[in-house]
Write a protein that holds these residues in place. Structure first.
Motif, mmCIF file in Angstrom:
data_model
loop_
_atom_site.group_PDB
_atom_site.id
_atom_site.type_symbol
_atom_site.label_atom_id
_atom_site.label_comp_id
_atom_site.label_asym_id
_atom_site.label_seq_id
_atom_site.Cartn_x
_atom_site.Cartn_y
_atom_site.Cartn_z
ATOM 1 N N GLY A 201 74.223 35.206 43.140
ATOM 2 C CA GLY A 201 74.415 34.907 44.549
ATOM 3 C C GLY A 201 74.684 36.118 45.407
ATOM 4 O O GLY A 201 75.013 35.977 46.598
ATOM 5 N N ASN A 202 74.534 37.319 44.859
ATOM 6 C CA ASN A 202 74.761 38.533 45.633
ATOM 7 C C ASN A 202 73.516 38.891 46.441
ATOM 8 O O ASN A 202 72.391 38.773 45.942
ATOM 9 C CB ASN A 202 75.117 39.702 44.710
ATOM 10 C CG ASN A 202 76.370 39.441 43.906
ATOM 11 O OD1 ASN A 202 77.384 39.011 44.459
ATOM 12 N ND2 ASN A 202 76.320 39.678 42.612
ATOM 13 N N PRO A 203 73.690 39.348 47.696
ATOM 14 C CA PRO A 203 72.527 39.703 48.517
ATOM 15 C C PRO A 203 71.913 41.027 48.055
ATOM 16 O O PRO A 203 72.608 42.017 47.849
ATOM 17 C CB PRO A 203 73.124 39.835 49.925
ATOM 18 C CG PRO A 203 74.563 40.175 49.699
ATOM 19 C CD PRO A 203 74.965 39.491 48.422
ATOM 20 N N VAL A 204 70.598 41.030 47.886
ATOM 21 C CA VAL A 204 69.876 42.228 47.455
ATOM 22 C C VAL A 204 68.806 42.548 48.500
ATOM 23 O O VAL A 204 67.851 41.781 48.663
ATOM 24 C CB VAL A 204 69.211 42.030 46.079
ATOM 25 C CG1 VAL A 204 68.459 43.285 45.661
ATOM 26 C CG2 VAL A 204 70.246 41.639 45.032
ATOM 27 N N LEU A 226 75.790 36.068 56.236
ATOM 28 C CA LEU A 226 74.948 35.686 55.103
ATOM 29 C C LEU A 226 75.528 34.470 54.382
ATOM 30 O O LEU A 226 74.809 33.557 53.990
ATOM 31 C CB LEU A 226 74.808 36.850 54.130
ATOM 32 C CG LEU A 226 73.833 37.953 54.527
ATOM 33 C CD1 LEU A 226 73.864 39.071 53.498
ATOM 34 C CD2 LEU A 226 72.421 37.417 54.669
ATOM 35 N N LYS A 227 76.851 34.484 54.211
ATOM 36 C CA LYS A 227 77.512 33.362 53.549
ATOM 37 C C LYS A 227 77.372 32.096 54.381
ATOM 38 O O LYS A 227 77.091 31.010 53.858
ATOM 39 C CB LYS A 227 78.985 33.699 53.330
ATOM 40 C CG LYS A 227 79.757 32.639 52.550
ATOM 41 C CD LYS A 227 81.197 33.090 52.314
ATOM 42 C CE LYS A 227 81.967 32.039 51.533
ATOM 43 N NZ LYS A 227 83.378 32.461 51.312
ATOM 44 N N GLN A 231 75.454 28.867 52.968
ATOM 45 C CA GLN A 231 76.259 27.687 52.639
ATOM 46 C C GLN A 231 76.095 26.569 53.655
ATOM 47 O O GLN A 231 76.006 25.392 53.287
ATOM 48 C CB GLN A 231 77.727 28.090 52.499
ATOM 49 C CG GLN A 231 78.001 29.000 51.298
ATOM 50 C CD GLN A 231 79.481 29.289 51.131
ATOM 51 O OE1 GLN A 231 80.313 28.915 51.958
ATOM 52 N NE2 GLN A 231 79.827 29.973 50.050
ATOM 53 N N GLN A 232 76.058 26.918 54.946
ATOM 54 C CA GLN A 232 75.948 25.888 55.984
ATOM 55 C C GLN A 232 74.502 25.612 56.373
ATOM 56 O O GLN A 232 74.229 24.684 57.120
ATOM 57 C CB GLN A 232 76.751 26.307 57.222
ATOM 58 C CG GLN A 232 78.230 26.494 56.944
ATOM 59 C CD GLN A 232 79.022 26.821 58.206
ATOM 60 O OE1 GLN A 232 78.609 26.494 59.324
ATOM 61 N NE2 GLN A 232 80.153 27.470 58.036
ATOM 62 N N GLN A 233 73.584 26.417 55.859
ATOM 63 C CA GLN A 233 72.152 26.257 56.124
ATOM 64 C C GLN A 233 71.879 26.159 57.626
ATOM 65 O O GLN A 233 71.414 25.138 58.143
ATOM 66 C CB GLN A 233 71.612 25.041 55.377
ATOM 67 C CG GLN A 233 71.736 25.176 53.863
ATOM 68 C CD GLN A 233 71.088 24.041 53.117
ATOM 69 O OE1 GLN A 233 70.327 23.270 53.675
ATOM 70 N NE2 GLN A 233 71.365 23.942 51.832
ATOM 71 N N VAL A 234 72.176 27.261 58.301
ATOM 72 C CA VAL A 234 71.956 27.334 59.742
ATOM 73 C C VAL A 234 71.179 28.602 60.074
ATOM 74 O O VAL A 234 71.196 29.582 59.330
ATOM 75 C CB VAL A 234 73.292 27.342 60.522
ATOM 76 C CG1 VAL A 234 74.034 26.047 60.329
ATOM 77 C CG2 VAL A 234 74.160 28.531 60.106
ATOM 78 N N SER A 235 70.465 28.545 61.210
ATOM 79 C CA SER A 235 69.818 29.725 61.785
ATOM 80 C C SER A 235 70.625 30.171 62.991
ATOM 81 O O SER A 235 71.151 29.333 63.734
ATOM 82 C CB SER A 235 68.388 29.399 62.207
ATOM 83 O OG SER A 235 67.611 29.012 61.097
ATOM 84 N N ASN A 270 66.540 22.317 50.542
ATOM 85 C CA ASN A 270 68.005 22.454 50.588
ATOM 86 C C ASN A 270 68.539 23.559 49.688
ATOM 87 O O ASN A 270 69.735 23.599 49.385
ATOM 88 C CB ASN A 270 68.690 21.125 50.225
ATOM 89 C CG ASN A 270 68.394 20.043 51.228
ATOM 90 O OD1 ASN A 270 68.340 20.310 52.433
ATOM 91 N ND2 ASN A 270 68.179 18.828 50.752
ATOM 92 N N ARG A 271 67.694 24.448 49.247
ATOM 93 C CA ARG A 271 68.123 25.588 48.444
ATOM 94 C C ARG A 271 67.811 26.867 49.203
ATOM 95 O O ARG A 271 66.675 27.083 49.623
ATOM 96 C CB ARG A 271 67.422 25.594 47.092
ATOM 97 C CG ARG A 271 67.799 26.778 46.208
ATOM 98 C CD ARG A 271 67.224 26.611 44.807
ATOM 99 N NE ARG A 271 67.516 27.783 43.986
ATOM 100 C CZ ARG A 271 66.667 28.789 43.812
ATOM 101 N NH1 ARG A 271 65.473 28.760 44.373
ATOM 102 N NH2 ARG A 271 66.996 29.816 43.055
ATOM 103 N N VAL A 272 68.838 27.716 49.381
ATOM 104 C CA VAL A 272 68.665 28.978 50.103
ATOM 105 C C VAL A 272 68.538 30.109 49.093
ATOM 106 O O VAL A 272 69.419 30.312 48.261
ATOM 107 C CB VAL A 272 69.851 29.235 51.059
ATOM 108 C CG1 VAL A 272 69.700 30.585 51.744
ATOM 109 C CG2 VAL A 272 69.929 28.121 52.108
ATOM 110 N N ILE A 273 67.437 30.843 49.146
ATOM 111 C CA ILE A 273 67.191 31.931 48.191
ATOM 112 C C ILE A 273 67.373 33.298 48.816
ATOM 113 O O ILE A 273 67.307 34.316 48.120
ATOM 114 C CB ILE A 273 65.786 31.822 47.579
ATOM 115 C CG1 ILE A 273 64.713 31.994 48.652
ATOM 116 C CG2 ILE A 273 65.621 30.497 46.858
ATOM 117 C CD1 ILE A 273 63.307 32.103 48.088
#
Length: 549
Positions: A201-204, A226-227, A231-235, A270-273
């Protein structure tokens, strides 16, 4: 490998190209790096990665390649190097860094739009169950709202082009380039950053891009944002990050002068990559809500394509692992390596293993009376018997040494019964040679006799070699003892084992003592035993044994 960029001027325009994978350099279209100058050959040079370094190779060009003033046929290049392709000057610079912090640039309620992915799905018909529900919006500056039907039609038109472009990209790196190309083509961005989350789950950071002619700078991005995006799936969109009073202490925001910015998740089902951030260091109110919707939709398409490319990469990597490991390991062990249960690429370590050596008695005499092709066929049959026996019991083939075979058991996959497996492999090998001799006898050929020596104990296991060549092997005294048992003690047709191996055997084997032997390199004599039979010997063939493991 250090991420590098090439900076150069072509036709009076400053250009930047990331050094990712192999690049062709030349004057004509079709090259990855086109230099429009008569001093540049049509196919002038190639840039390629080698062992985590970047090299440039001259392709026999007319005017050559110079690195820091030195004419080269090939040379490693590093940040700060100056390259001359014909008369065109190129400079190697490090990829701009990404500064992660906890500062937020989206905290100004009057200048910030927060768009939930669920709302986006409903508005654009991606979630039929929610399609009729009202779409809430957080306060938006006046003048930014565009009629929904116009916005929706434009987004769909753009996405058709985006989908076509992405479907043509197979590997991940080229796909990410296409994604960023689409962003810069359809949105008024000046700086872009694409991030993927790793397995933890670390940003690369994967790709940075700047508008043509802009100076590459470090890019700040907030871990908090980023979190929130993930987690909240927002733009998110902000019109002017510097107006937020809460950011007055934010050094990176002030230093980099960020005005307008958008950050959207790479999401699929519903999955954020990952996430995409774009910004403008100069213009206030650069982006509209239409831009935010377009970037959100594009990110959704991109996430689907990225996941497909990542799956393709994993499949290809598994294929490469299988091809590489199949030379050394049984199918059962290869399956474990591919699944990630065990690694054959780890650093060298100490492990308790059993080592097996086998060779053909009197092979020199036999080979002198045969033609080279007959010798090759003879050895091929022996090696087939040996390898099938070794793989049948989960052993690792180390190497062929002339007419000899070396193998070990207990690595890379730990095996508590590695001594039993080695002995069973030796007995199976002798059985297969006996069956081979039955066939040879029918055509009047002399029998083949094989000696097998086995020893158990601690050994150094792992990839040993140089940068250009490595072998997965075992080293140490335990290996030397096994070799000496085979060459100096075992008689043709015998499987002999050391006291070390006998002590580790957990199954039922019939053995007979051969006495104590003085082996080269050892101060004391060692008791040696011949294995005559085993209650564990199956009647099935090695192929059936492999399938059942």
């Amino acid at each position: 490998m250090e991420q590098l960029q090439i900076h150069y001027v072509d036709l009076g325009v400053e250009r930047v190209s990331d050094l990712r994978g192999e690049l062709s350099v030349g004057r004509t279209e079709g090259n990855d790096l086109v230099l429009n100058h008569p001093s540049v050959s049509r196919k002038h040079a190639r840039i390629e990665p080698r062992n985590d370094k970047i090299w440039i190779i001259d392709l026999k060009s007319t005017n050559g390649v110079k690195v820091n003033g030195n004419l080269v046929t090939e040379s490693q290049i590093n940040a700060g190097d100056k390259i001359l392709i014909g008369s065109v000057q190129l400079e190697v610079k490090p990829l701009p860094a990404v500064n992660f912090g906890n500062e937020s640039m989206f905290d100004n309620p009057q200048g910030t739009v927060i768009r939930r992915i669920a709302d986006f799905n409903s508005e654009f018909g991606l979630d039929l169950a929610e399609a009729q529900k009202p779409v809430p919006r957080i306060a938006t500056p006046a003048g930014l709202k565009i009629p929904e039907e116009v916005s929706r039609e434009k987004i769909f038109q753009v996405l058709v082009q985006v989908a076509k472009a992405m479907l043509q990209s197979e590997d991940l790196n080229s796909l990410l380039e296409v994604v960023m190309d689409m962003i810069f083509r359809y949105l008024p961005v000046e700086r872009g950053l694409l991030i993927l989350f790793d397995q933890e789950g670390n940003p690369v950071p994967k790709l940075t891009r700047f508008i043509e002619g802009a100076e590459a700078q470090d890019i700040p991005i907030s871990r908090t944002i980023l979190k929130m995006v993930a987690q909240q799936q927002v733009s998110l969109m902000t019109s002017n990050a510097l107006e937020d009073a809460r950011l007055l202490g934010g050094k990176s925001i002030a230093i980099h002068g960020i005005r307008s910015a958008m950050c959207v998740p790479l999401w699929n089902r519903n999955r954020v990559i990952g996430a995409v951030q774009v910004d403008s260091p100069i213009h206030v109110g650069r982006f509209t809500e239409e831009d935010l919707d377009l970037l959100t939709a594009l990110a959704n398409f991109a996430a689907v394509a990225i996941e497909r490319a990542q799956l393709t990469e994993r499949i290809e990597e598994e294929r490469k692992i299988r091809d590489r490991m199949a030379r050394y390991h049984s199918p059962a062990v290869v399956d474990e390596i591919v699944r990630g249960s065990v690694s054959a690429e780890a650093e060298v370590r100490t492990a308790d293993v059993s080592i097996l050596f086998a060779d053909i008695s009197g092979f020199t005499t036999v080979s002198e009376t045969k033609k080279p092709e007959e010798v090759a066929e003879f050895l091929s049959h022996f090696f087939s018997c040996a390898v099938e026996s070794i793989f049948a019991y989960g052993g690792t083939l180390d190497k062929f040494i002339g007419d000899a075979v070396m193998a070990f058991f207990g690595a890379p996959l730990p095996q508590e019964d590695h001594a039993d497996r080695a002995v069973l492999a030796g007995l199976t090998m002798q059985k297969m040679i006996s069956e081979w001799n039955t066939e040879r006898e029918k055509t009047g050929m002399p029998p083949v006799r094989v000696r097998v020596g086995i020893n158990s104990g601690p050994a150094v296991v792992g990839n040993v070699g140089t940068e250009k060549r490595v072998d997965y092997t075992v080293l140490g005294t335990s290996v030397n003892i096994a070799s000496r048992l085979e060459s100096g003690v075992a008689k043709p047709g015998q499987v002999v084992i050391s006291q070390n191996t006998l002590d580790r055997i957990v199954g039922s084997f019939e053995t007979e003592p051969l006495g104590e032997f003085a082996l080269k390199g050892l101060q004391q004599k060692m008791p040696v035993f011949a294995v005559t039979s085993s209650a564990q010997m199956p009647a099935t063939s090695p192929h059936a044994l492999q399938a059942s493991m």
